[in-house]
Motif scaffolding. Structure first.
Motif: not given
Lengths: 190, 644
Positions: B545, B555, B557, B591, B593, B595, B608, B610, B613
């Protein structure tokens, strides 16, 4: 925690839906005292003292973006292990809901790095500092009191992702002051 | 297969056809690289739909492009702006050794079917990296990124609950300087990377050899000069990478410290003779070296010389290409070699027929000559536009390959190379023969304007007479290291097939998602080949996404699922290691993510990221590191207004 992260993901997808002219329009600085109120495995070895927090937040699309830090010292309970100072530097997102009577509530997610500074002179500088990723879910209560001043009280549930997770519940209270973001700073942030 | 071809022919006659490019490459753009928070070059493997990847340390990756080769053979081709770069040493091709960082990339072209690319036959996939062209001014970029993996002991290190400390990962500092002009441009860059092999599952092996640091570090640099004279383009590119690394040598079973040096210098270009004829050329030299670090000297010194000449003649509706490519490899080592030089002569021809805007067909033939032996390769590709929204692509290839073409450990070991007299047991059972491979890929695409794309594909692979290496690892519990011998077994047969499907939708100006799924299933074959193929997950599903809230914030993910994989080479290790290692790589549900935020009118970009997650088990190899939740931070400073 995993569920909270997933909910937060959906939350951000939902709120970040359009550009907002209020982005970085003002800045809210706050600070206050902080205590660690729960007890678990980590507290068998260390006793938390009183700490403080510093926080800056600003409007960001349909939520607020935050940056800040927590500090809290931990005294050792046994002579063979050192005490440490705990710093949590974070970035976060929150959603504020205005209530009547100058009140508002907010909730959100913060994540960042946890620093453990051990108080033992026999340790090398490399050994005396540990860092780890941490995430925090929080809820806060705000009351506007005078001009741009407000008081803030919040509860934070922090998870530190060490090999054995450290879960800490923090209660904090403090004073905040907001003002329009200086234009130069807004330009930098945009 | 025949009925399928007949059906295609009928469709071709009955329907209005519209031609487009035959290439069905996956393109990864710089926007995608930025959004997904790629910090090192191997992060791009996670963005490639049809490829599988595996790693032990998170820095050296093994890949398999669309089931075209097992992890044992790293035959995929790597190109940068038309320059083929061969980083392969002992079937390890670490893309992170490339001297630029992710921020230098304009886009990446991923080919997942066999084909001829700029005079090279890419039979097991291609990664073609296109660097950003310098703007017509002086610019510079500085990139810093670092990662931190969770799972450290924290204060528990002073208690009975202490766990293994995991240091920073993938720390990179890179910078470049670029200048562009009307007819020429110049760019140069430097990159430093550090990695710490501190994961508990690796650390013990490294500690056994009493090395005083787990730090692997790399310093690399590159320069590129491009010249355009009257529509003729020429570019000169040079790069060097030096890395001190713990290199996993599968013939020994453990990581050993090596000093890996890769360098390459080449010139290529396109000369347009007239509006119908053009000439492409390449002249390149390079060297791959493994030398001593911390007492172990692999003494591997492989120099390369390569040249290509391609002539293309275009007369509608045909395009004819033909060329010759020469390649010479020299190997220099203290061991007495039977033969320290191998050369290949490649001849190739391609015919493309594009009768209209609705179809195109291409036939490519390629031969490789070495001494008195020859291998032959043929690819037949079609593109049919069945309707305004529907298209069908087919690619069929059949090729042979001589074992010498691999230019890997086997090649030089058979000539007498001993790897620092390390008493490797490497035994061949039978004569190596020329292998045969048959591949077929059919791809249907539905694309309605630019908002939605649905794709479904079928693939088939048949391998005949391939050699495979068989290792059965034993674990020394006391010292924490592995032992193995290697059996080289020729004449292995195998066939497999599968499907892949995907959907991409641009839901709104801000929101885009993509779902991809691949299923592969072995049909029949020899047990060793089947076991090798079990190293790939049978099911792979990835949902991405991408959410671009505005020009300065986004953003991204990714939710991915991989079914379990089985590495039979490690089948005794679980018992021997008391459960520390396992032959199975369990299914994973991950998962990530990321940013992205720009500051100061896009002068600064911060990511940033992750990874993992959900902090689930993330393994890619039975004896590889366990990757916990990781936080990466990347800062890119774009200095686009430098004084000139």
């Amino acid at each position: 925690m995993k569920l909270a992260l997933l909910i937060s993901l959906l939350f951000f997808c939902n709120i970040l839906s359009q550009e907002d002219k209020n982005i970085f329009s003002r800045i809210d600085l706050s600070g206050g005292v902080l205590i660690n109120s729960n007890r678990n495995l980590i507290h068998q070895y260390w006793e938390p003292g009183k700490g403080f927090f510093l926080l800056a937040d600003s409007p960001f699309y349909l939520c607020n973006i935050e940056a800040g830090m927590f500090f809290i010292p931990y005294q050792h309970k046994s002579a063979d292990i050192p005490g440490y100072k705990n710093y949590f530097f974070f970035l976060g997102f929150s959603k504020e809901i205005k209530l009547p009577l100058n009140l508002s509530i907010a909730s959100g997610l913060r994540f960042g790095s946890e620093f453990f500074q051990f108080s033992d002179n026999s340790l090398s500088s490399y050994e005396a500092l540990e860092t780890e990723f941490a995430a925090d879910i929080f809820a806060s209560w705000n009351m506007h009191i005078y001009n741009s001043f407000h008081i803030i009280a919040s509860a934070d549930y922090l998870t530190i992702f060490t090999g054995r997770y450290i879960r800490l519940l923090f209660l904090s209270a403090g004073l905040g002051y907001y003002f329009d973001m200086p234009l130069w700073l807004r330009e930098v942030l945009r | 297969m025949k009925s399928l071809l007949v059906m295609l022919f009928i469709i071709l006659i009955q329907l209005k056809l519209e031609a487009q490019s035959l290439q069905d490459a996956q393109i990864i753009t710089s926007d995608e690289l930025e959004s997904s928070g790629c910090t090192i070059l191997s992060d791009i493997y996670q963005l490639i739909d049809k490829w599988n990847s595996s790693t032990i340390d998170g820095f050296n990756w093994y890949v398999s492009a669309n089931g075209l080769s097992p992890y044992q053979r790293q035959r995929f081709k790597l190109m940068v702006d038309g320059h083929p770069l061969d980083l392969n040493i002992m079937d390890n091709q670490n893309i992170n050794l490339l001297p630029f960082n992710v921020n230098n990339i304009d886009f990446i072209e991923i080919e997942s079917t066999p084909q001829i690319i700029i005079g090279d036959f890419a039979e097991a996939g291609l990664i073609h990296i296109h660097l950003k062209k310098p703007a017509p001014k002086l610019t510079s970029h500085i990139v810093y990124s670092t990662g931190n993996e969770s799972g450290d002991p924290g204060p528990y290190k002073f208690t009975t609950y202490a766990s293994q400390n995991i240091d920073k990962i993938n720390t990179t500092l890179a910078g470049d300087l670029k200048y562009g002009s009307r007819n020429w441009d110049l760019q140069a860059g430097i990159k430093q990377e550090q990695n710490f092999d501190t994961d508990a599952r690796i650390k013990k092996r490294i500690e056994f050899y009493k090395y005083n640091s787990e730090k692997a570090q790399m310093l690399s640099g590159f320069g590129k000069l491009s010249l355009s004279i009257k529509n003729n383009t020429n570019s000169l590119i040079g790069f060097y990478s030096g890395q001190k690394d713990y290199f996993h040598i599968k013939y020994l079973g453990n990581e050993l410290p090596v000093n890996r040096n890769i360098s390459s210098t080449g010139i290529n270009g396109e000369i347009i003779l007239n509006y119908k004829i053009r000439l492409n050329y390449l002249l390149q030299t390079g060297r791959n070296k493994l030398t001593e670090w911390n007492g172990f000297d692999p003494d591997w010194n492989n120099s390369k010389l390569r040249s290509n000449l391609i002539l293309t003649y275009q007369t509608n509706p045909f395009r004819f290409s033909g060329g010759i490519s020469l390649r010479k490899e020299n190997f220099c080592t203290a061991d007495n070699l039977l033969n320290n030089s191998i050369s290949f002569r490649n001849l190739f021809v391609e015919v493309k027929y594009e009768p209209g805007n609705y179809s195109s067909h291409e036939l490519s033939l390629y031969t490789v000559s070495h001494n008195r032996s020859r291998s032959y390769k043929a690819v037949f590709s079609h593109y049919l536009k069945l309707h305004r929204c529907h298209s069908l692509t087919g690619s069929f290839s059949i090729f042979t390959r001589m074992p010498e073409e691999d230019l890997n450990f086997l090649t030089w070991n058979h000539n007498g190379y001993t790897l620092d007299n390390s008493k490797i047991v490497y035994a061949a059972y039978g004569d190596l023969r020329t292998s045969r491979t048959l591949t077929g890929d059919l791809h249907y695409k539905f694309k309605r304007d630019s908002s939605i794309t649905v794709e479904v594909g079928l693939f088939y692979r048949s391998f005949r007479d391939h050699y495979l290496e068989e290792q059965i690892y034993s674990y020394d519990h006391f010292n924490g290291i592995f032992f193995t011998s290697t059996n080289l077994l020729p004449g292995n047969n195998f066939s497999e097939g599968g499907i892949n499907a995907g959907i991409t939708q641009q839901v709104s100006k801000y929101f885009r998602y993509k779902i991809n799924y691949t299923f592969r299933n072995p049909f029949k074959g020899d047990i060793l080949f089947k076991n090798t193929w079990k190293e790939f997950p049978a099911h792979k599903a990835v949902m991405t996404i991408d959410y671009t809230a505005s020009y300065d914030f986004g953003m991204w993910s990714r939710l991915s699922y991989f079914s379990p994989a089985e590495w039979t080479a490690f089948k005794y290790v679980q018992y021997q290691s008391g459960g520390l290692y396992n032959a199975s790589v369990k299914n994973s549900f991950l998962l990530d993510i990321a940013l992205k935020k720009f500051f100061a009118r896009r002068m600064i970009r911060a990511n940033i990221v992750l990874r993992n997650v959900l902090n689930r088990n993330e393994f890619y190899h039975p004896i590889g590191a366990e990757f916990n939740l990781r936080l990466f931070i990347q800062v890119v400073v774009n200095l686009d207004k430098l004084p000139e």
